[in-house]
Design a protein around this motif. Structure first.
Motif, short mmCIF file in Angstrom:
data_model
loop_
_atom_site.label_atom_id
_atom_site.label_comp_id
_atom_site.label_asym_id
_atom_site.label_seq_id
_atom_site.Cartn_x
_atom_site.Cartn_y
_atom_site.Cartn_z
N ILE A 198 17.92 -17.95 -37.66
CA ILE A 198 19.21 -18.48 -38.10
C ILE A 198 20.17 -17.32 -38.29
CG2 ILE A 198 20.37 -19.94 -39.80
CD1 ILE A 198 18.11 -21.34 -38.29
N SER A 199 21.40 -17.47 -37.82
CA SER A 199 22.41 -16.42 -38.01
C SER A 199 23.66 -17.03 -38.61
CB SER A 199 22.75 -15.74 -36.69
OG SER A 199 23.66 -16.53 -35.95
N VAL A 200 24.39 -16.19 -39.31
CA VAL A 200 25.72 -16.53 -39.80
C VAL A 200 26.52 -15.25 -39.81
CG1 VAL A 200 25.18 -16.18 -42.25
CG2 VAL A 200 27.02 -17.73 -41.60
N HIS A 201 27.80 -15.34 -39.53
CA HIS A 201 28.63 -14.14 -39.50
C HIS A 201 29.73 -14.27 -40.54
CE1 HIS A 201 32.02 -16.13 -37.50
NE2 HIS A 201 31.11 -16.78 -36.78
N ASP A 202 30.27 -13.13 -40.89
CA ASP A 202 31.41 -13.15 -41.79
C ASP A 202 32.69 -13.23 -40.96
OD1 ASP A 202 31.92 -10.58 -40.84
OD2 ASP A 202 30.97 -9.60 -42.55
N GLY A 203 33.82 -13.22 -41.66
CA GLY A 203 35.09 -13.38 -40.95
C GLY A 203 35.75 -12.07 -40.60
N GLY A 204 35.03 -10.96 -40.74
CA GLY A 204 35.61 -9.66 -40.44
C GLY A 204 35.83 -9.47 -38.95
N SER A 205 36.52 -8.41 -38.62
CA SER A 205 36.76 -8.07 -37.22
C SER A 205 36.45 -6.60 -37.03
CB SER A 205 38.22 -8.35 -36.84
OG SER A 205 38.45 -7.98 -35.49
N PRO A 206 35.35 -6.25 -36.34
CA PRO A 206 34.40 -7.20 -35.76
C PRO A 206 33.54 -7.82 -36.82
CG PRO A 206 33.62 -4.97 -35.44
CD PRO A 206 34.99 -4.86 -36.05
N PRO A 207 32.99 -9.00 -36.54
CA PRO A 207 32.18 -9.66 -37.57
C PRO A 207 30.84 -8.98 -37.76
CG PRO A 207 32.11 -10.90 -35.53
CD PRO A 207 33.11 -9.80 -35.31
N ASP A 257 27.85 -13.04 -49.16
CA ASP A 257 28.47 -11.82 -48.64
C ASP A 257 29.29 -11.21 -49.78
OD1 ASP A 257 30.03 -9.84 -47.32
OD2 ASP A 257 29.84 -10.95 -45.44
N LEU A 258 29.02 -9.95 -50.10
CA LEU A 258 29.72 -9.30 -51.19
C LEU A 258 31.18 -9.06 -50.87
CD1 LEU A 258 27.02 -6.71 -52.32
CD2 LEU A 258 27.52 -8.95 -53.30
N ASP A 259 31.54 -9.10 -49.58
CA ASP A 259 32.94 -8.97 -49.22
C ASP A 259 33.68 -10.25 -49.60
OD1 ASP A 259 32.72 -6.40 -48.12
OD2 ASP A 259 31.88 -7.24 -46.29
N VAL A 260 35.03 -10.15 -49.61
CA VAL A 260 35.85 -11.29 -50.02
C VAL A 260 36.86 -11.61 -48.93
CG1 VAL A 260 35.59 -10.81 -52.47
CG2 VAL A 260 37.49 -9.79 -51.22
N GLY A 261 37.52 -12.73 -49.14
CA GLY A 261 38.59 -13.13 -48.23
C GLY A 261 38.05 -13.33 -46.81
N PRO A 262 38.81 -12.91 -45.82
CA PRO A 262 38.35 -13.11 -44.43
C PRO A 262 37.04 -12.41 -44.15
CG PRO A 262 40.68 -12.51 -44.52
CD PRO A 262 40.15 -12.31 -45.90
N ASN A 263 36.73 -11.35 -44.90
CA ASN A 263 35.50 -10.63 -44.65
C ASN A 263 34.29 -11.33 -45.24
OD1 ASN A 263 36.93 -8.58 -43.39
ND2 ASN A 263 37.26 -7.46 -45.28
N GLY A 264 34.50 -12.38 -46.00
CA GLY A 264 33.39 -13.10 -46.60
C GLY A 264 32.65 -13.93 -45.58
#
Length: 1753
Positions: free
Chosen positions: A281-290, A225-232
């Protein structure tokens, strides 16, 4: 920023852009002086006054540059900086100094943050500026703009953080024209969640073998995920679809620099159950909403030979003619193998054949004879049931290419020749030529017994019977059980309305070879059951009628249809609603609706009849419809006034506009009468003594009129009331000396909680036996008075009379009151003199007599007397007629003197004023007379020659009062006709035709007769009086004839009806006419065929137009309706049917074999229709069968042109290979086929059975010599001439697994860094196998040496991957034993060793996110609630990268939280109470697990946990529970401050106050402040008031809702005389230790009277002070014994050590307030050296000096 700071800020080092990877340090001057595009890491310290020192957050990451600018660019900024330094070195006025250097006037370093992707023009921040200066960037920037004047920095374009080299811009801004102000700007681009996790590819392929053990893993790519921190991207990988059976799971290895993802089988996979899976298969990032990323994993399960061939049955049994020639096919056995490829290829073999008479096709499994059969009784013992004499037994084996096999057993029973056709017979329950089936037949009901007989023996005599025609709908099933007869049963639902008759064709076929067949037909007639609901032809029905429509007239024809037959379809009609007036009638059989009474639109203008239709079934169905009848108005009513009488009195001389009358309405609430009650009760009577009963009325009905009573005031708990009856009783004995009079307030309400507007007052005097009530001078008073003149305003205050009473008590002043008999308040009484006068107008006509109840009140005693008042009449009412206008009737032939009408009037006055006389007014008709006394109007002259038909007279009614009053009535007299004319028809006879198909109730003709009379005498009705014996017809009152019953021309075609026309006179007159009705024919009979089915026979090859047979039908109708034509259903080009004669002819040359191939049978079924030629044609249909017989005209045909077989090279000689098969479409011997090998078998490796086509191995095969054979096979029939055809057989010789896989040359040793990425490629091993197919399919495994599962190998490619993180300290080398195996059977393989050496590397510490961490939770959460999960990362591997978490310190102190050392999950460990702490600071430490522990590295992070409030505390009253108010205090006098405390926050802690119950009329409370005030002056007769107070917080939106507390408050009155009880001591004092439990006694006070030791004294605590301030309710006093005690533990250090308490002693036995106040003081000693029991003291004095005890006290 100041110059000195600038100089010092240049000293630290920064990481140079060009040296970034090597991390070499260079001086900051080398970086920061290059250009504004060179961005450097922020210094570790900041100058005082800078933005950083003021608490601004530091950027989470700082980059050096977006581009690698050359070092030579640094010269660009040097002139600017030199000018800047020179400017500030010279000074700028009075600046601040720091160590001798001047500081610039503003800060020189600012920090901003902006979210990425903000639109162009978004404000980033404003830099500090100096007046008069303009600012610019040191160079042009593509991302930002600067307003040189305001200092605003804004974006030029949206910024994508993911495209930046780093997420912080470090810029320089300078002032112009002189660079005397230089500002360093740091702009951090904050990440937003704008990128989804990405797996790099949409799908991957993964292979598992069936024999892989559970836990076998296949590595998958993880998402980035190119986002960082919680958004990763998170590590929450899930299988979201495709794994419904849970056969897979994901394994995630987290103890590495990047997580490693594996797909793992949880169970052994079975390819035969499922060969592939598509897992999502799925995976989500930590963003809100993910945001989510997805990967499709296509899993293929590779086959393994784990299934043996399985026959579809274990035992086969068949029959064969004993004369069958060699090569005759006997039976085909079938086996299946769930494996695929070679593992699923099956060949068949005979392993047991006692007489060697059979062969089997190795590929098809067809068993055939090899010679003429001679079988004796040879059976498998387990199959005796299917074994007959002359039977053969064969054991068959099916074998796959993997070596697995299965067996089946075949029994062949020999049969004799077959030369008799089977014969079919039917037996059913009903007599006659057909079977009868009830429509309600259920599943499996028996319809008929079907038996088949055959004179042949054995199999030739055994037949199979089936339904071949007529059962296309599948409604029947033939059960061929082991019974003497087969059962024909019901399968599908039977619906007579869809199919009323079935014609089933049965075919019986014996088991002979060739089989013989016969057919027979069974006709099944379906009997109806009531399974259909009647359906109206339309709904709703609507019609219109005149209100003058005669009785019996046509209204509507209601028709309902029922698809049933017979009685089930017979409909009866009923009117079930809407006919309350009885105006309409319906014929129950025909549905004809007619009028049965006269209609009146003025009664109702619309009638909606509810009509029910019911069929005649035993359990009938019913439906309803509405018939809406609109009645239009006719001018048949005389205008009438709405009211019969309007009485209005008007004063003469009233001016225009004067109001004449007013209509009033009253509200039906509860009303007391009387409103005041007087009674007395003797003192000392026992409780429950009845005092009086009050009564209130409510005009409502039922429950709404039920009245409930309650005493709301004045009872002093001495009285009670029955809530239903209103009876008031005593609750305890009354004491006249304590209280002599009680004034009770009683309210009344109904069930709807509507209260009486005025409450009743009940005065109860407490008397003793010595008391004497007042005495009236008369026992009854009688008076009379003249009523008020209703034509004038009433005179109020007229004297009626007076009453007088005396009392023995000379000091008592008597008072008088009307206590009953006057609910209308017509009278009033002077309370002192007793004079009675009018209070309202008196109307004798409304009420002529009154009986008043007058009460004399003397002190505490009462007496009642009756006053009778008679009202004298006054002539104030004029005579009144019921109607001002009325209509009367007179008959034209009545004699003179005949009575016509009584014009009676009424006068409510009395005597002569109500006596009336009658006369005609001037202008009335002279033909009539009126009696002056009776008002009877009579005929005064003959009407014979009078032409008028109506007359007008005016009647005057006049009373005999003085003055006389009169009124009038208009009488409209109508002259009635006499019946003297006969109704006459236009003709004496009529003739009309009607079709027999016209529906019932259809109107078809109208007759008219004229009558010259008028009115009823001229109204004509019609009746059928002859010729209608069966009631086939009916006639309406208007002469319209209609069909009453269904017509049938075949039964009767002519009716002669006699119609009578009859008028409605009293002596009716009539005449007759004849109507001849001819019934015309309708086409209501369909053609009927002469046979139920037709059977014809035609030889194939017959010429066109060959006659096949004749189909004939009959029609019962006549004329065109009986002329029949024939046709074949649909387009059938094979036959033609003559439309008139019914002759069936062939139109094509039929090929029997083609018919069988195309349709599966040589029998042709035709559906033939017979139609009449009526205008609406009727038709019938019948089934005709044409059987095509055979000739020999076909040659054999192989089932396939090419056959293929694969044999193992080591196959045994004589093993069957395969069986070729050819079929001949001809029948009998022309279809017998023989086989031979024409070519391809030159070396005689194979042989073929001439009869069966079975090819077998004749010699040993050698794949290396010849690997393929191509045989040409010929099939030839036995016809004349001989016909033959050929096919090819391709045989492939397959290899046996005889070669071992061999490894090729590979390195024996490799090296790998311990930091190598898990999942990364290591090396490849490879091997070869000279075999092919499965024998050369290789798979690789690590069989030993793979400690910690550090490596995995791709089983297919031999590629070696790192499976888990390496740790040099744990293991520095691995010796892997790698094996390779082929897929042959048996499996062959080999192995080799590979040494892997691990290289060590480790140098990082755990790192937290630079952002502050703050979480908020609600107080009161459960212990163990998760707060947040904190994460620190360590780029090292193994234990060096494994992080353990701990909480070093908590502020404030306590153990409210814990942290999971592995996951970083922080949870609560104790109850969280916001009232304890609103915020917790947790110092969390992350430590890696490097070995040895001395080498471990750690970092620390501050976590703030804020506690949000919930409304978990109700308000608590802290103010006193008693208050004193001075007697005589005025309204709005402040009494006390009511206070409740709520420790919650915000609105949860805001308290409002309310008086729930008590005397709300006397007190009020400010809801916000709690200040209690007087609302009204208090009674001197009431000593105490008990109020129930509620304190409620405002937490209405909280999840717990608002909280409240209730407290009791006693308010007592006190007098200024201070004449209450005396305290026993002049002063009270005492002490109590701190921290004692609630209820600890302090002291006991006592007060009383010396002369009255039994006085009822109560004690109230009204005030507590300390230090000159009001205190909470820290103490309480027992109202009965005066004991003062604590309400809770006291704290001497926190509060005060001396308290003053104000206590009142109240005399409850006094009728007037008797109180005395005392002041007490309590002081609290220190508890430090307490050695004795708790001490208590109270000081009761106005002024007391308290002494604070020392610690040695």
């Amino acid at each position: 920023m100041g110059g000195a700071w600038l100089v010092t800020s240049l000293n630290p080092y920064c990481t140079a852009v060009s040296a970034r990877q090597s991390k070499h340090k260079v001086p900051l001057s080398s970086c920061s002086f290059r250009c504004s595009r060179c961005r450097f890491s922020e210094p570790t310290s900041y100058p005082t006054g800078s933005n950083h020192s003021k608490g601004r957050s530091r950027p989470s990451s700082v980059r050096m540059s977006r581009k690698n600018y050359p070092w030579t660019s640094c010269h660009f900024i040097l002139p600017v900086l030199i000018q800047f330094l020179l400017t500030f070195a010279q000074g700028q006025g009075q600046g601040k100094t720091n160590g001798g250097g001047l500081l610039p006037p503003v800060d020189d370093q600012v920090y901003f943050k902006i979210e990425e992707e903000k639109q162009a023009g978004t404000l980033v921040g404003t830099i500090p500026t100096l007046d008069g200066l303009t600012y610019i960037f040191s160079e042009e920037l593509p991302e930002f703009t600067l307003d040189g004047t305001s200092g605003e920095i804004r974006t030029k374009v949206p910024i994508d953080r993911e495209r930046l080299d780093a997420d912080t811009f470090n810029l320089f801004v300078q002032s112009v024209p002189s660079a005397r102000h230089l500002i360093e700007v740091h702009i951090q681009v904050v990440d937003i969640n704008d990128n989804s996790p990405d797996f790099g590819q949409r799908s991957v392929e993964v292979v598992f073998s069936e024999r892989d053990q559970p836990g076998t893993q296949a590595i998958l790519d993880t998402a980035v995920d190119l986002d960082v921190g919680p958004n990763g991207v998170t590590t929450d990988y899930q299988i979201v679809s495709g794994n419904e059976q849970g056969r897979f799971r994901l394994a995630l290895l987290k103890d590495t620099s990047i997580p490693l993802l594996y797909l793992e089988n949880r169970v052994e996979l079975d390819r035969e159950e499922r060969a592939s899976y598509q897992l999502r298969i799925s995976v989500h990032d930590g963003g809100s909403p993910p945001r989510y990323g997805y990967l499709q994993v296509n899993v293929t399960v590779r086959d393994f030979n784990d299934n043996q061939p399985v026959f579809d049955q274990s035992y086969y049994s068949t029959q064969l003619n004993e004369t069958s020639p060699p090569g005759t096919s006997v039976i085909q056995v079938r086996a299946t193998d769930r494996d695929i490829g070679p593992n699923g290829d099956i060949t068949y073999h005979i392993i047991s054949d006692d007489y060697n008479q059979f062969a089997i096709d190795a590929l098809t499994g067809v068993l055939s004879t090899t010679k003429t059969l001679h079988c004796q009784h040879s059976c498998d013992p387990s199959a005796v049931a299917s074994c007959r004499p002359n039977s053969c037994f064969v054991t068959v084996e099916a074998k796959d290419r993997g070596g697995l096999s299965g067996r089946a057993y075949v029994t062949i029973n020999l049969m004799d020749e077959n030369d008799h056709d089977p014969a079919i017979r039917f037996q059913y329950f009903s007599p006659g030529p057909y079977a009868i089936l009830e429509e309600s037949a259920q599943q499996d009901d028996i319809v008929a017994f079907v038996s088949v007989t055959d004179q042949d023996d054995n199999a030739n005599g055994q037949s199979i019977v089936r339904i071949v025609k007529g059962n296309e709908l599948g409604h029947f099933r033939l059960l061929t059980n082991n019974l003497p007869s087969n059962l024909l049963t019901v399968v599908g639902p039977i619906d007579r309305e869809k199919v009323a008759k079935y014609n089933l064709t049965f075919e019986a076929q014996d088991l002979g070879t060739p089989p013989r067949r016969s057919t027979a037909s069974l006709v099944i007639v379906v009997n109806d059951v009531n399974d259909h609901v009647p359906v109206f032809e339309q709904t709703p029905y609507r019609t219109e009628l005149s209100e003058l429509t005669p009785v019996g007239s046509f209204v509507a024809s209601i028709t309902a249809l029922d698809n049933d037959t017979g009685v089930n379809a017979q409909i009866t009609y009923t009117i079930v609603g809407g006919n309350a007036l009885g105006w309409f009638h319906i014929d129950s059989q025909t549905g004809l609706v007619t009028t049965r009474a006269e209609l009146d639109r003025e009664t109702t203008g619309k009638v909606v009849l509810v009509i029910k239709a019911q069929d005649g079934g035993t359990e009938p169905f019913r439906v309803r419809t509405n018939l809406s009848i609109s009645i239009w108005d006719e001018n048949d009513e005389v205008p009438r006034f709405k009211e019969n009488k309007y009485l209005v009195k008007l004063i003469e001389g009233a001016t225009p506009g004067t109001e004449i009358t007013t209509v009033t309405a009253v509200d039906g609430d509860e009303v007391f009468y009387p409103e005041t009650y007087y009674t007395s009760v003797l003192e000392n009577q026992p409780p429950a003594t009845k005092v009086i009963q009050v009564h209130a009325t409510d005009p409502d009905a039922a429950e709404n009129g039920t009245v409930f009573y309650a005493i709301t005031n004045g009872a002093d708990q001495r009285f009670s009331i029955n809530v239903v009856t209103g009876v008031i009783s005593t609750r305890s004995a009354l004491d006249r000396e304590k209280k002599g009079v009680y004034k009770l307030t009683v309210t009344a309400r109904d069930t709807g909680y509507r209260y009486a507007k005025v409450s009743a007052i009940v005065e109860v005097a407490v008397a003793d036996v010595q008391d004497t009530p007042p005495v009236f001078t008369q026992t009854t008073y009688t008076y009379s008075m003249v009523e008020d003149d209703g034509r004038k305003p009433p005179i109020i205050g007229r004297t009626v009379g007076s009453v007088w009473a005396t009392s023995k008590d000379e000091n008592v002043n008597l008072k008088y009151d009307i206590s009953g008999g006057d609910p209308g308040s017509k009278f009033t009484i002077d309370p002192n003199s007793g004079e009675i006068s009018t209070a309202a107008g008196i109307d004798r006509e409304h009420q002529a007599f009154f009986q008043l109840k007058v009460t004399a009140i003397g002190g505490k005693m009462f007496s009642v007397v009756d006053v009778n008042i008679t009202v004298v009449d006054l002539n104030d009412n004029m005579p009144s007629f019921d109607n001002n206008v009325i209509e009367a009737y007179v008959v034209e032939n009545w004699p003179v003197g005949h009575s016509i009408h009584v014009a009676k009037a009424e006068d409510p006055d009395a005597d002569l004023s109500g006596l009336l006389s009658y006369s005609f007014a001037a202008g009335s008709s002279v033909i009539f007379e009126i009696d002056p006394d009776t008002a009877m109007i009579t005929l005064g002259a003959s009407l014979q020659y009078i032409s008028e038909t109506s007359f007008e007279v005016t009647v005057i009614a006049q009373d005999h009062g003085s003055p006389s009053l009169s009124s009038s009535q208009s009488v409209h007299i109508v002259m009635m006709d006499v019946n003297d004319h006969t109704p006459l028809f236009e003709k004496l006879s009529y003739e009309v035709s009607v079709s027999e198909a016209q529906p019932v109730n259809d109107r078809f003709f109208r007759v008219i007769a004229e009558d010259d009379d008028i009115g009823l005498n001229g109204e004509v009705s019609y009746h059928i009086v002859g010729g209608n014996e069966n009631g086939q017809f009916g006639v309406f009152p208007d002469g319209v004839l209609y069909i009453a019953k269904v017509l049938d021309r075949e039964t009767r075609d002519v009716y002669v009806l006699t119609i009578r026309a009859l008028d409605a006179g009293v002596e009716p007159r009539s005449s007759l006419a004849n109507i001849t009705v001819r019934v015309l024919d309708a086409n209501d009979n369909m053609p009927e065929f002469t046979n139920d089915t037709f059977h014809f026979y035609l030889q194939e090859g017959s010429e066109i137009l060959t006659s096949v047979g004749i189909i004939s039908a009959m029609d019962a109708d006549t004329g065109l309706n009986a002329e029949i034509s024939y046709r074949i259903e649909g387009e059938h080009k094979g036959f033609s049917l003559h439309p008139k004669t019914g002759i069936l002819s062939s139109m094509v040359v039929f090929d029997r074999e083609q018919l069988v191939k195309t349709f599966g049978s040589a029998d042709i079924s035709l559906m033939v229709f017979a139609m009449d030629t009526g205008s609406v044609s009727l038709q019938n249909k019948v089934q005709a069968f044409v059987h095509i017989t055979d000739i020999n005209d076909n040659k054999p045909q192989f089932l396939q042109p090419t056959y293929e077989a694969t044999l193992m090279e080591n196959i045994a000689v004589a093993t069957p290979v395969l069986r070729v098969s050819a079929v001949d479409d001809d029948a009998d011997k022309n279809a017998v086929v023989g086989y031979s090998i024409l070519s391809g078998n030159e070396d005689s490796r194979f042989t073929i059975n001439g009869s069966t086509g079975q090819i077998s191995v004749a010699a040993v095969l050698d794949r290396e010599a010849i690997s393929e054979y191509l045989l040409i096979i010929m099939a030839q029939d036995h016809g004349v001439p001989l016909l033959n055809t050929t096919a090819s057989v391709h045989i492939v010789v397959d290899d046996a697994n005889d070669n071992v896989p061999i490894f090729v040359t590979d390195p024996e040793k490799i090296q790998i860094l311990e930091t190598a990425a898990v999942g990364g490629y290591v090396t490849t091993v490879s091997a070869t196998d000279k075999d092919y197919a499965n024998n050369a399919f290789l798979s690789y495994r690590i069989v030993d040496g793979n400690a910690d599962t550090a490596f995995r190998i791709d089983a297919n490619t031999g590629k070696l991957y790192l499976a888990s993180a390496l740790d040099f300290e744990k293991r520095n080398y691995y010796v892997l034993n790698i094996s390779v195996h082929d897929a042959g059977n048996p499996e062959l393989g080999s192995s080799r060793l590979l040494r892997v050496e691990v290289l060590d590397y480790n140098d990082n510490e755990p790192q937290f996110s630079a952002n502050p961490i703050r979480r908020q939770i609600q107080e009161g959460v459960q212990v163990g609630t998760s707060v947040l999960k904190i994460t620190a990362t360590d780029p090292d591997y193994g234990m060096n990268g494994k992080v353990s978490y701990s909480i070093r310190e908590q502020e404030p102190k306590g153990s409210h939280f814990k942290i999971d050392p592995d996951t970083g999950l922080i949870q609560t460990t104790a109850e969280i109470d916001r009232e304890f702490a609103e915020e917790f600071l947790l110092h969390v430490v992350a430590t890696d697990q490097a070995q040895p522990s001395s080498t471990r590295k750690s970092s620390e992070k501050l976590v703030t946990v804020a506690i949000s409030d919930i409304n978990d505390n109700p308000p608590k009253f802290v103010s006193m529970n008693a208050a004193a108010v001075m007697l005589g205090s005025q309204p709005d006098t402040f009494i006390m401050m009511v206070k409740a405390e709520d420790p919650d926050a915000g609105r949860n802690g805001e308290v409002v106050y309310e008086i729930l119950s008590g005397d709300k009329q006397s007190f009020r409370i400010d809801p916000l402040t709690g200040r209690l005030y007087l609302k009204s002056t208090l009674s001197s007769q009431v000593l105490t008031y008990d109020l129930t107070l509620m304190a409620r917080d405002r937490g209405v939106t909280d999840r717990l809702g608002a909280q409240s507390t209730i407290s009791q408050l006693t308010v007592f009155t006190r007098s200024s005389s201070n004449a209450g009880p005396q305290f026993s001591q002049a002063s009270y004092s005492g002490q109590v230790y701190e921290n004692q439990a609630a209820g600890t006694s302090v002291i006991s006070v006592s007060a009383g009277y010396g002369a009255r030791p039994t006085a009822d004294v109560e004690y109230y605590l009204t005030r507590i002070t300390a230090g000159g301030k009001e205190q909470k309710r820290l103490f309480q006093v027992n109202p009965a014994n005066g004991v003062l005690s604590t309400t809770g533990p006291l704290d001497r250090e926190v509060g005060y050590n001396l308290y003053e308490a104000e206590i009142f002693a109240v005399d409850r036995s006094s009728s007037t307030p008797q109180t005395r106040k005392s002041m007490e003081q309590t002081f609290i000693p220190n508890n430090a050296r307490r050695t004795t029991a708790d001490a208590a003291a109270v000081v009761a004095a106005a002024v007391v000096t308290a002494v604070l005890l020392s610690k040695k006290c």
